[in-house]
Design a protein around this motif. Structure first.
Motif, PDB file in Angstrom:
ATOM      1  N   THR A  36      -2.234   9.606   5.938  1.00  0.00           N
ATOM      2  CA  THR A  36      -1.782   8.724   7.018  1.00  0.00           C
ATOM      3  C   THR A  36      -0.894   9.473   8.001  1.00  0.00           C
ATOM      4  O   THR A  36      -0.973   9.264   9.216  1.00  0.00           O
ATOM      5  CB  THR A  36      -1.026   7.526   6.429  1.00  0.00           C
ATOM      6  OG1 THR A  36      -1.888   6.814   5.524  1.00  0.00           O
ATOM      7  CG2 THR A  36      -0.574   6.577   7.518  1.00  0.00           C
ATOM      8  N   LEU A  84       6.822  -2.647   5.216  1.00  0.00           N
ATOM      9  CA  LEU A  84       5.829  -1.621   5.519  1.00  0.00           C
ATOM     10  C   LEU A  84       5.855  -0.499   4.491  1.00  0.00           C
ATOM     11  O   LEU A  84       4.816   0.036   4.105  1.00  0.00           O
ATOM     12  CB  LEU A  84       6.080  -1.045   6.918  1.00  0.00           C
ATOM     13  CG  LEU A  84       6.029  -2.042   8.075  1.00  0.00           C
ATOM     14  CD1 LEU A  84       6.394  -1.353   9.381  1.00  0.00           C
ATOM     15  CD2 LEU A  84       4.650  -2.680   8.178  1.00  0.00           C
ATOM     16  N   PRO A 136       4.174   4.776   8.063  1.00  0.00           N
ATOM     17  CA  PRO A 136       2.760   4.440   8.319  1.00  0.00           C
ATOM     18  C   PRO A 136       2.624   3.119   9.064  1.00  0.00           C
ATOM     19  O   PRO A 136       3.470   2.238   8.959  1.00  0.00           O
ATOM     20  CB  PRO A 136       2.163   4.344   6.906  1.00  0.00           C
ATOM     21  CG  PRO A 136       3.140   5.034   6.009  1.00  0.00           C
ATOM     22  CD  PRO A 136       4.478   4.862   6.634  1.00  0.00           C
ATOM     23  N   SER A 137       1.561   3.009   9.793  1.00  0.00           N
ATOM     24  CA  SER A 137       1.128   1.774  10.464  1.00  0.00           C
ATOM     25  C   SER A 137       2.092   1.273  11.535  1.00  0.00           C
ATOM     26  O   SER A 137       2.087   0.085  11.855  1.00  0.00           O
ATOM     27  CB  SER A 137       0.889   0.650   9.435  1.00  0.00           C
ATOM     28  OG  SER A 137       2.111   0.220   8.839  1.00  0.00           O
TER      29      SER A 137
END
Length: 234
Positions: free
Chosen positions: A117, A99, A72-73
């Motif tokens: 996500t 993370l 994710p991200s």
């Protein structure tokens, strides 16, 4: 491993009460003599790990322990640090911020998966679903629900799954898709609510006070209707 460590620790403590094979003194007493000669342990524990600098693919996925994992991200083709411990893996950005933390493959622990996500980037690229690692985390019927259509229809269904995951678990969505026709998404949402909040029909109340002659008695309401009739007089 934690349970095994507790067993070994207890066996070691029990063994301290055994006499030394040569000195004929309890090992516990010998240990007390040896402790004063020990060096002080470091204040900062030694971290045993392996650090790798890896590049994500076009879907924001990273190869960890020979498996492709969605992180994710992170963006497509972004480079991240992968920190391998004996029992876990930390994925860090350039600022060394963690993370996500994943268990090593041999730990036999469930991998935390944020499907909401993982599906979010696929909403704008629904065709990429067929090549994404997210398919490995989707139940059979949910996977078929998304892959059975293409184009705008698939985008709509991906958006519906993302929206439902804000309220429901993926197991609930899978159960709903297994039981119902998948063409009407608006109806599926009502089915999901009904599965989580089933109708409860209370059992008949036990009444021991009503005389038996009146149990099940159905009144003749036509007599009351006659009482309500009025005559219109000029």
């Amino acid at each position: 491993m934690e349970h095994l460590q507790k067993i070994i620790n207890q066996q070691a403590l029990d063994d301290l009460r055994r006499p030394h094979y040569a000195k004929r003194v309890l090992q516990k007493d010998l240990w007390e003599q040896e402790k004063i000669k020990l060096l002080v342990l470091p204040l900062v524990p030694y971290e045993a790990f392996r650090l790798e600098f890896v590049k994500a693919n076009g879907y924001g996925e990273v190869l960890i322990d020979q498996k492709t994992v969605k992180i994710p991200s992170i963006r497509s083709h972004e480079r991240v640090w992968v920190k391998y411990w004996w029992n876990k893996v930390d994925v860090l950005n350039d600022d060394y911020e963690v993370l996500i933390t994943l268990p090593r493959g041999y730990m036999d622990e469930p991998v935390p998966v944020d499907l909401q996500t993982l599906l979010q980037p696929l909403y704008s690229k629904p065709k990429a679903l067929d090549y994404s690692s997210v398919l490995a985390f989707l139940p059979r019927q949910t996977k078929a629900f998304l892959q059975s259509v293409e184009g705008k229809s698939r985008k709509t269904r991906i958006g519906w799954i993302i929206r439902m995951l804000k309220t429901y678990q993926i197991e609930e969505i899978e159960r709903c898709l297994t039981q119902e026709n998948q063409d009407d998404a608006s109806r599926l949402e009502h089915v999901l609510y009904r599965l989580r909040h089933p109708e409860i029909i209370p059992a008949p109340m036990k009444d021991s006070r009503t005389p038996s002659v009146f149990v099940g008695y159905q009144p003749n309401l036509t007599r009351y209707d006659q009482l309500q009739r009025t005559e219109v007089r000029k």
